[in-house]
Design a protein around this motif. Structure first.
Motif, PDB file in Angstrom:
ATOM      1  N   PHE A  70       0.905  -1.100   0.013  1.00 46.46           N
ATOM      2  CA  PHE A  70      -0.150   0.154   0.037  1.00 46.46           C
ATOM      3  C   PHE A  70       0.903   1.283  -0.128  1.00 46.46           C
ATOM      4  CE2 PHE A  70      -4.193  -1.833   2.034  1.00 46.46           C
ATOM      5  CZ  PHE A  70      -4.342  -2.599   0.732  1.00 46.46           C
ATOM      6  N   PHE A  71       1.849   1.147   0.617  1.00 41.92           N
ATOM      7  CA  PHE A  71       2.643   2.353   0.774  1.00 41.92           C
ATOM      8  C   PHE A  71       3.436   2.778  -0.452  1.00 41.92           C
ATOM      9  CE2 PHE A  71       7.362   3.754   1.424  1.00 41.92           C
ATOM     10  CZ  PHE A  71       6.980   5.136   1.886  1.00 41.92           C
ATOM     11  N   HIS A  72       4.051   1.727  -1.135  1.00 39.73           N
ATOM     12  CA  HIS A  72       4.662   2.018  -2.448  1.00 39.73           C
ATOM     13  C   HIS A  72       3.747   2.347  -3.475  1.00 39.73           C
ATOM     14  CE1 HIS A  72       8.919   0.815  -1.756  1.00 39.73           C
ATOM     15  NE2 HIS A  72       8.295   0.113  -0.628  1.00 39.73           N
ATOM     16  N   ALA A  73       2.449   1.659  -3.621  1.00 43.33           N
ATOM     17  CA  ALA A  73       1.511   2.063  -4.391  1.00 43.33           C
ATOM     18  C   ALA A  73       0.883   3.407  -4.252  1.00 43.33           C
ATOM     19  CB  ALA A  73       0.286   1.093  -4.431  1.00 43.33           C
ATOM     20  N   SER A  74       0.665   3.799  -2.754  1.00 44.19           N
ATOM     21  CA  SER A  74       0.251   5.373  -2.636  1.00 44.19           C
ATOM     22  C   SER A  74       1.573   6.193  -3.073  1.00 44.19           C
ATOM     23  CB  SER A  74       0.012   5.390  -1.409  1.00 44.19           C
ATOM     24  OG  SER A  74       0.777   5.112  -0.422  1.00 44.19           O
ATOM     25  N   GLN A  75       2.772   5.763  -2.623  1.00 44.50           N
ATOM     26  CA  GLN A  75       3.652   6.710  -3.134  1.00 44.50           C
ATOM     27  C   GLN A  75       3.900   6.827  -4.684  1.00 44.50           C
ATOM     28  OE1 GLN A  75       7.683   5.519  -2.028  1.00 44.50           O
ATOM     29  NE2 GLN A  75       8.097   7.512  -0.912  1.00 44.50           N
ATOM     30  N   TRP A  76       3.718   5.840  -5.294  1.00 46.96           N
ATOM     31  CA  TRP A  76       3.940   5.855  -6.771  1.00 46.96           C
ATOM     32  C   TRP A  76       2.740   6.930  -7.372  1.00 46.96           C
ATOM     33  CZ3 TRP A  76       0.468   4.567 -10.585  1.00 46.96           C
ATOM     34  CH2 TRP A  76       0.781   4.370 -11.929  1.00 46.96           C
ATOM     35  N   LEU A  77       1.669   6.501  -6.906  1.00 41.04           N
ATOM     36  CA  LEU A  77       0.421   7.468  -7.367  1.00 41.04           C
ATOM     37  C   LEU A  77       0.438   8.790  -6.961  1.00 41.04           C
ATOM     38  CD1 LEU A  77      -2.553   7.334  -8.557  1.00 41.04           C
ATOM     39  CD2 LEU A  77      -3.478   6.844  -6.465  1.00 41.04           C
ATOM     40  N   ALA A  78       1.201   9.200  -5.559  1.00 41.86           N
ATOM     41  CA  ALA A  78       1.196  10.711  -5.517  1.00 41.86           C
ATOM     42  C   ALA A  78       2.274  11.273  -6.442  1.00 41.86           C
ATOM     43  CB  ALA A  78       1.701  10.671  -3.813  1.00 41.86           C
ATOM     44  N   GLU A  79       3.255  10.445  -6.523  1.00 45.04           N
ATOM     45  CA  GLU A  79       4.309  11.111  -7.396  1.00 45.04           C
ATOM     46  C   GLU A  79       3.791  11.403  -9.012  1.00 45.04           C
ATOM     47  OE1 GLU A  79       7.537   8.330  -7.389  1.00 45.04           O
ATOM     48  OE2 GLU A  79       8.131   8.945  -5.240  1.00 45.04           O
ATOM     49  N   ARG A  80       2.893  10.535  -9.290  1.00 44.56           N
ATOM     50  CA  ARG A  80       2.408  10.623 -10.640  1.00 44.56           C
ATOM     51  C   ARG A  80       1.343  11.797 -10.872  1.00 44.56           C
ATOM     52  NH1 ARG A  80       6.089   7.814 -10.570  1.00 44.56           N
ATOM     53  NH2 ARG A  80       6.881   6.223 -12.117  1.00 44.56           N
ATOM     54  N   THR A  81       0.514  11.819  -9.908  1.00 41.02           N
ATOM     55  CA  THR A  81      -0.587  12.894  -9.679  1.00 41.02           C
ATOM     56  C   THR A  81      -0.326  13.888  -9.209  1.00 41.02           C
ATOM     57  OG1 THR A  81      -1.742  11.736  -8.012  1.00 41.02           O
ATOM     58  CG2 THR A  81      -2.097  10.701 -10.161  1.00 41.02           C
ATOM     59  N   GLY A  82       0.461  14.098  -8.363  1.00 39.42           N
ATOM     60  CA  GLY A  82       0.680  15.242  -7.322  1.00 39.42           C
ATOM     61  C   GLY A  82      -0.366  15.432  -6.108  1.00 39.42           C
ATOM     62  N   VAL A  83      -1.157  14.543  -5.943  1.00 39.45           N
ATOM     63  CA  VAL A  83      -1.910  14.635  -4.866  1.00 39.45           C
ATOM     64  C   VAL A  83      -1.193  14.307  -3.503  1.00 39.45           C
ATOM     65  CG1 VAL A  83      -4.153  13.880  -6.093  1.00 39.45           C
ATOM     66  CG2 VAL A  83      -2.752  12.100  -5.116  1.00 39.45           C
ATOM     67  N   PRO A  84      -1.667  14.447  -2.302  1.00 39.34           N
ATOM     68  CA  PRO A  84      -1.007  14.350  -1.255  1.00 39.34           C
ATOM     69  C   PRO A  84      -0.912  12.613  -0.955  1.00 39.34           C
ATOM     70  CG  PRO A  84      -2.587  16.087  -0.804  1.00 39.34           C
ATOM     71  CD  PRO A  84      -2.813  15.538  -1.985  1.00 39.34           C
ATOM     72  N   ARG A  85       0.104  12.235  -0.402  1.00 39.80           N
ATOM     73  CA  ARG A  85       0.370  10.937  -0.253  1.00 39.80           C
ATOM     74  C   ARG A  85      -0.938  10.154   0.704  1.00 39.80           C
ATOM     75  NH1 ARG A  85       2.106   6.258   2.003  1.00 39.80           N
ATOM     76  NH2 ARG A  85       2.333   7.199   4.159  1.00 39.80           N
ATOM     77  N   GLY A  86      -1.371  10.966   1.656  1.00 35.32           N
ATOM     78  CA  GLY A  86      -2.553  10.220   2.510  1.00 35.32           C
ATOM     79  C   GLY A  86      -3.904  10.199   1.640  1.00 35.32           C
ATOM     80  N   ALA A  87      -3.992  10.957   0.625  1.00 33.01           N
ATOM     81  CA  ALA A  87      -5.072  10.689  -0.212  1.00 33.01           C
ATOM     82  C   ALA A  87      -4.621   9.886  -1.381  1.00 33.01           C
ATOM     83  CB  ALA A  87      -5.399  12.383  -0.936  1.00 33.01           C
ATOM     84  N   ALA A  88      -3.760   9.738  -1.767  1.00 33.75           N
ATOM     85  CA  ALA A  88      -3.271   8.451  -2.674  1.00 33.75           C
ATOM     86  C   ALA A  88      -3.565   7.309  -1.952  1.00 33.75           C
ATOM     87  CB  ALA A  88      -2.029   8.779  -2.984  1.00 33.75           C
ATOM     88  N   LEU A  89      -3.108   7.137  -0.634  1.00 32.17           N
ATOM     89  CA  LEU A  89      -3.477   5.941   0.172  1.00 32.17           C
ATOM     90  C   LEU A  89      -4.780   5.584   0.298  1.00 32.17           C
ATOM     91  CD1 LEU A  89      -2.274   3.810   1.873  1.00 32.17           C
ATOM     92  CD2 LEU A  89      -2.124   5.198   3.772  1.00 32.17           C
ATOM     93  N   ALA A  90      -5.686   6.782   0.628  1.00 29.16           N
ATOM     94  CA  ALA A  90      -7.059   6.217   0.703  1.00 29.16           C
ATOM     95  C   ALA A  90      -7.533   5.769  -0.677  1.00 29.16           C
ATOM     96  CB  ALA A  90      -7.763   7.585   1.398  1.00 29.16           C
ATOM     97  N   GLY A  91      -7.062   6.393  -1.842  1.00 29.24           N
ATOM     98  CA  GLY A  91      -7.642   5.968  -3.043  1.00 29.24           C
ATOM     99  C   GLY A  91      -7.471   4.325  -3.289  1.00 29.24           C
ATOM    100  N   VAL A  92      -5.999   4.126  -2.856  1.00 31.40           N
ATOM    101  CA  VAL A  92      -5.577   2.745  -3.338  1.00 31.40           C
ATOM    102  C   VAL A  92      -6.410   1.709  -2.289  1.00 31.40           C
ATOM    103  CG1 VAL A  92      -3.542   1.275  -2.775  1.00 31.40           C
ATOM    104  CG2 VAL A  92      -3.106   3.513  -3.770  1.00 31.40           C
ATOM    105  N   VAL A  93      -6.525   2.127  -0.934  1.00 31.04           N
ATOM    106  CA  VAL A  93      -7.434   1.163   0.029  1.00 31.04           C
ATOM    107  C   VAL A  93      -8.773   0.974  -0.506  1.00 31.04           C
ATOM    108  CG1 VAL A  93      -8.155   0.909   2.272  1.00 31.04           C
ATOM    109  CG2 VAL A  93      -5.836   1.538   1.533  1.00 31.04           C
ATOM    110  N   LEU A  94      -9.500   2.113  -0.967  1.00 35.20           N
ATOM    111  CA  LEU A  94     -10.868   2.251  -1.314  1.00 35.20           C
ATOM    112  C   LEU A  94     -10.903   1.375  -2.834  1.00 35.20           C
ATOM    113  CD1 LEU A  94     -11.954   5.635  -0.261  1.00 35.20           C
ATOM    114  CD2 LEU A  94     -12.443   3.478   0.550  1.00 35.20           C
ATOM    115  N   ALA A  95      -9.978   1.459  -3.607  1.00 36.01           N
ATOM    116  CA  ALA A  95      -9.683   0.862  -4.659  1.00 36.01           C
ATOM    117  C   ALA A  95      -9.720  -0.620  -4.565  1.00 36.01           C
ATOM    118  CB  ALA A  95      -8.622   1.302  -5.632  1.00 36.01           C
ATOM    119  N   VAL A  96      -8.989  -1.064  -3.466  1.00 37.46           N
ATOM    120  CA  VAL A  96      -8.732  -2.539  -3.377  1.00 37.46           C
ATOM    121  C   VAL A  96     -10.058  -3.070  -2.672  1.00 37.46           C
ATOM    122  CG1 VAL A  96      -7.531  -4.418  -1.935  1.00 37.46           C
ATOM    123  CG2 VAL A  96      -6.295  -2.445  -3.060  1.00 37.46           C
TER     124      VAL A  96
END
Length: 359
Positions: A55-81
């Protein structure tokens, strides 16, 4: 005659060290007892940490690609799963349960038809009378729906907390060591995290790819209960060594019960799926990060399976992988291969360099 010395005649420093050793031994015994009584929970936490690394690496990758905060990216990853699992359960769950129930009810007929077709002796293929009892002992609290849900909730909570602030937990481990060795400790923890990430990615991709191969292939072959058989084969893929053989056994039995040609096609599909997993997915995804000899995996499955049941069998590879990292960095490197355990420590480098020059 000189009187014999007693423990009180020893130096104060010796008595202090003796008390220190006694306390350490007592704490080790208590820790082992606690680990033994809570071994299932400990393994659930270990699985949660492994998924949290993903989850950490996926959210970090998503935050780097989209520019959103990593917390929001983590929430998106968890909700998607969670959404993907819930959607799959809602869409395929009823059919999966219906097919599994039908296959279980017809299991004796399938086994007898396969036995007769292959010319095996009477009783060679039959369901053990105590199968439910054996499965219950193996699965432990996962043998009930409530146990599965509670275990999944524990894993999810641990994974989210681990992914949300991994530095908080690695920092807690760092503080157990002096400042000079903290960078080395962080490096070892990073290697352990890389092993867990490689294992989770490899298992996830293997289950997804082989599950798709199985459901498409078994449906094309025309096996009854193709979805349930494919799901069973895909899920058992997570168990190393024995999992693929056990997972594909029901499909092969049903295939031969339907006909020799159907059975051979099913057997060929099983072999092809295992070739894809063993020669493409695992080497490409996990690479050299998890280098555990098959004999150690089998031995670990026997020991951990006897001690902890299904979870121990499932997690034997990442446990051995983490153990290999610790063994390499703390013992083999410095004491066998002559490498400094901590390359940034000048005192250790000074000890290694003369040995290298003498060689």
């Amino acid at each position: 005659m000189t009187p014999r010395p007693t423990p009180l005649d020893t130096s104060v420093s010796f008595r202090q060290r003796a008390r220190y050793v006694v306390v350490l031994v007592a704490l080790a015994v208590v820790a082992l007892f606690v680990l033994w009584t809570t071994r299932q929970a400990v393994l659930l936490v270990f699985l949660g940490v492994a998924i949290g690394v993903l989850f950490f690496h996926a959210s970090q990758w998503l935050a780097e690609r989209t520019g959103v905060p990593r917390g929001a990216a983590l929430a998106g990853v968890v909700l998607a799963v969670i959404g993907a699992i819930a959607s799959a359960s809602a869409l395929g769950g009823p059919r999966l349960m219906a097919e599994a129930s039908e296959l279980w009810g017809a299991a004796p007929e399938f086994l007898e038809a396969t036995r007769a077709r292959l010319g095996l002796p009477e009783g060679a293929l039959s369901l053990p009378s105590d199968l439910n009892a054996v499965g219950g002992r193996l699965l432990g609290w996962f043998s009930s729906a409530a146990g599965v849900l509670s275990g999944a909730l524990v894993v999810l909570v641990v994974a989210v907390y681990t992914a949300a602030s991994p530095a908080q937990y690695t920092g807690a481990v760092d503080r157990l060591f002096d400042r000079d060795h903290q960078p080395f400790v962080e490096d070892v923890l990073s290697d352990m995290g890389t092993v867990l990430l490689a294992w989770v990615k490899g298992v996830g991709i293997a289950v997804a790819v082989l599950g798709l191969m199985a459901v498409v292939g078994l449906t094309a072959i025309g096996l009854p209960g193709a979805l349930a058989l494919a799901a069973f084969a895909a899920v058992l893929t997570v168990i190393p060594t024995f999992g693929p053989f056990i997972g594909w056994a029901p499909a092969i039995i049903v295939g031969f019960a339907e006909g020799t040609t159907t059975g051979l096609w099913t057997l060929g599909l099983a072999v092809a799926a295992q070739q894809v997993e063993g020669n493409l997915i695992t080497p490409k995804v996990q690479g050299a990060m998890i280098r555990v000899a098959p004999a150690f995996v089998v031995a670990g499955q026997i020991v951990l399976g006897a001690l902890t049941g299904f979870l121990g069998i499932l997690l034997v590879v990442p446990i051995l992988g983490v153990g290999r990292v610790l063994l390499q960095r703390l013992y083999i490197g410095p004491f066998v291969e002559g490498e400094a355990a901590d390359p940034d420590d000048p005192s250790e480098a000074a000890l290694v360099e003369p040995a290298a020059e003498a060689g």
